[in-house]
Motif scaffolding. Sequence first.
Motif: not given
Lengths: 479, 479
Positions: A291-297, A459-473
């Motif tokens: 939540l911290k990294v996603y909020d920041v970004l 960093v792992s959380a950021l990697k997870h989000r990249t994966r999810i955004e790639n799939i969603k897009s």
Amino acid sequence: MDLEKLFKPKSMAVVGISKRNYLSPGRIILLKNEFEMDVEVYGIYPGGGQIEGIKLYDRLDKLPEIPDILVIAIGPDDTLGYIQDCVDLGIPASVIIGGGFAEIGGEGIKRQKKLEKIAFENDIAVLGPNCIGVYAPPLVDTIFSPTERITRPPKGSVALISQSGGFLIDQFFVKFKERNIGVSTAVSIGNRAVVDEVMLLEYFSKIDKETSNIAFYLEGFKEDKAREFLRLAKESEDTVITFFGGKTSEGKVATQSHTASLAGDFKIISAALRQHQIIQPNSERELLTCLKVYDVLSHRKNPFGKNVITYGDVAIVSVSGGHGVLASDMLRKYGLNAVEFTDQEKKDLKGLMNPVAQKIASFNNPIDLTGSVLDKDIEDIIRYLSEIERIECIILLLLPYPPNISFQIGRRIANIVSTKNKPLVCFIPYVSKYSLIIESLELANIPVFHSIKESVQAVSALKHRTRIENIKSGNIFWE
Amino acid sequence: MDLEKLFKPKSMAVVGISKRNYLSPGRIILLKNEFEMDVEVYGIYPGGGQIEGIKLYDRLDKLPEIPDILVIAIGPDDTLGYIQDCVDLGIPASVIIGGGFAEIGGEGIKRQKKLEKIAFENDIAVLGPNCIGVYAPPLVDTIFSPTERITRPPKGSVALISQSGGFLIDQFFVKFKERNIGVSTAVSIGNRAVVDEVMLLEYFSKIDKETSNIAFYLEGFKEDKAREFLRLAKESEDTVITFFGGKTSEGKVATQSHTASLAGDFKIISAALRQHQIIQPNSERELLTCLKVYDVLSHRKNPFGKNVITYGDVAIVSVSGGHGVLASDMLRKYGLNAVEFTDQEKKDLKGLMNPVAQKIASFNNPIDLTGSVLDKDIEDIIRYLSEIERIECIILLLLPYPPNISFQIGRRIANIVSTKNKPLVCFIPYVSKYSLIIESLELANIPVFHSIKESVQAVSALKHRTRIENIKSGNIFWE
């Protein structure tokens, strides 16, 4: 069901005020909203009068306006009558604080069934029962604990939905404040008789513009609701994060008596969540880190720009060898890799250091700059690493103990990151005297953590989000 | 080798003082010991003179007395000469702060070999090189970071030995202070050329009377030293705790360049440690949790008396259902069990509550007292549970958010525990406004934790220690 009035009410009425007991929940809620929040608030008290200078109204139908929301803080026996008043007067939303419904079994289950019938037939957005309600700054706060006992989180991008009110105000609010994670709206769903996780996911995904990360603490999905939840999460443009309590059999027993829900088979749920691009932290700490990294970004000024973490290739920079070792230890567990430096790169890095530290520093990955480090060394090393394309993220373990590290160090690093846009997460010990350094980074939206583990998790959380955004897009079709 | 002079010096000399640079390590060490510590301290500077009003001596042989310890804070080239001075003048101990020895390879390895030869042949207790030295309050502090940058831990029963200096002052000192864990002596062993983990284990077990818990952060045992370490640990009356960094292959690479050691095969080491009654926490957090409970129980006034935790049977008491669920979830992982209450016990427990809370509280294990709880309810419930013999420990999740919980609650619980001696660990959120409640428990030596996980880990740590004490005292022969 329209939830807008629940979270953005212009006016509110409260029943369950005691004139004698200044700690009665209704009285606390009336006063905190009157003195601290922006909503227009009316107290209901049979016979009227006033408390602490605030006029009380005899009955709901005598208010100068129809309120958007009715907060009911009384025993279970009289609660249904007030929900009927909502129907009769056209009050579109209600928060039921008290317990005595499905969670106690027997009579309580019947009572809750009646409540559901009235609410669904008349389209009343009822939150609870058996909840602490809503915190939606700056408008409304129905938490029945006095505000001075609560630690309020900062304002931000995270909608926070919790099946446990205690968990919401303690595990979340306290740690959000500690970690500087911002909340748009916080919701305690209690028995979720009417308003449930599906309605909330839909509202925060589609209607609420302040939210870009939706986090759920659940003990299990509401019966028959899992499928719809998954579908909505997959469609959502927001990042959806779920964390489940009650995974073990002991936990399940506890859950049953707590909110009358079943945790279900966690393994099956977990696979389904993953397939629907929902982030699933493994621990409460990981949840907070995500939540911290996603909020920041989610800030308009995202210092990492368009750079994302696809493979998890990192460089670790430390001023303490032991800290580097510990961070390295954790990389594999979190699906990350330490980039190998070429001999030329090692030579270059060494050349950037002051002559004393040069002799004792170590330029493998993790880089150990030693206690003889100067501000300028750190700055030059970070700038150099930012230019190496195969490094996706820098983990900077910044201990401010070496005598030459100055209070400027945070600002100097922030400037480099904001210019180069290379993702960087920072560890700085959580010691109040170093808050100046922490703030200088966080003001530029660079995430600072107070444990080595969390900086790696981030960093792992950021990697997870990249994966999810790639799939969603649609950038990845396999999964 | 006699280590007494290293940790209990009456006098100390420092070389490596700069008159120009007020941040030079030698100068920082001279001043902090002169102004803050009890040791008699002498500065050595070619040509003499003074800094900050402190007289400097031209040479070691001109000091008014032979110091117990020589702190060497200069580059590697001149270090050996000063060790020779220790031999010539009869200075029995030395701390070498600087690096440039085995950890840099090549020349450094040769240099370290020479150092070892001189020290062992002449029985000089050399700590380091490449370390931050010793913190032995109130006598001596050779940490080269200015004290105002450091967070000093409280005084207590734990001897803390770390292969990483950064880890010592950051991960340990900061978190010891946060958690109120007391330190007898803290030692950074650096390259452990001479003084190593075996000598330290022997010293703190057999000689030092202030220590009853000996904790090691190691990246691996020194070559050929594991066997002796294990033997000493098994014989020790103190509790011995080890935590290893560098368990993964990435970590191992980092370790090699850091302190020139090999982590070895962790699985084999781990089995041996267990067989020799050494406590092995699985994470840094578990390590801290162990040390906190062991330190607390080393106080002369141990509130748990002779009660120990053999089976791990607990009762969980919470004012928030969600907190109870989370704690229950963790029990099995930590080898603990939730005791089942009889119907009569449940009825009794219910009867102890105020009429409002009685209707909504839940009396399974975990007990959820709800936000309608009063101080007196908690007090009566804890007193009742203390009488149930099959409950070995109470985990109290004490959230101070319910409006009726007062600032007296900590003291009231402390009084019951101190009288009944039933082991109890407490979770209270780490929020400064609740420090009064936290202190009222900790003053009576009742361990308070700031995460649910740690409070569960604590009970597990107590169970581990019971097992080890049973084995050491011959009460269990199988294992």
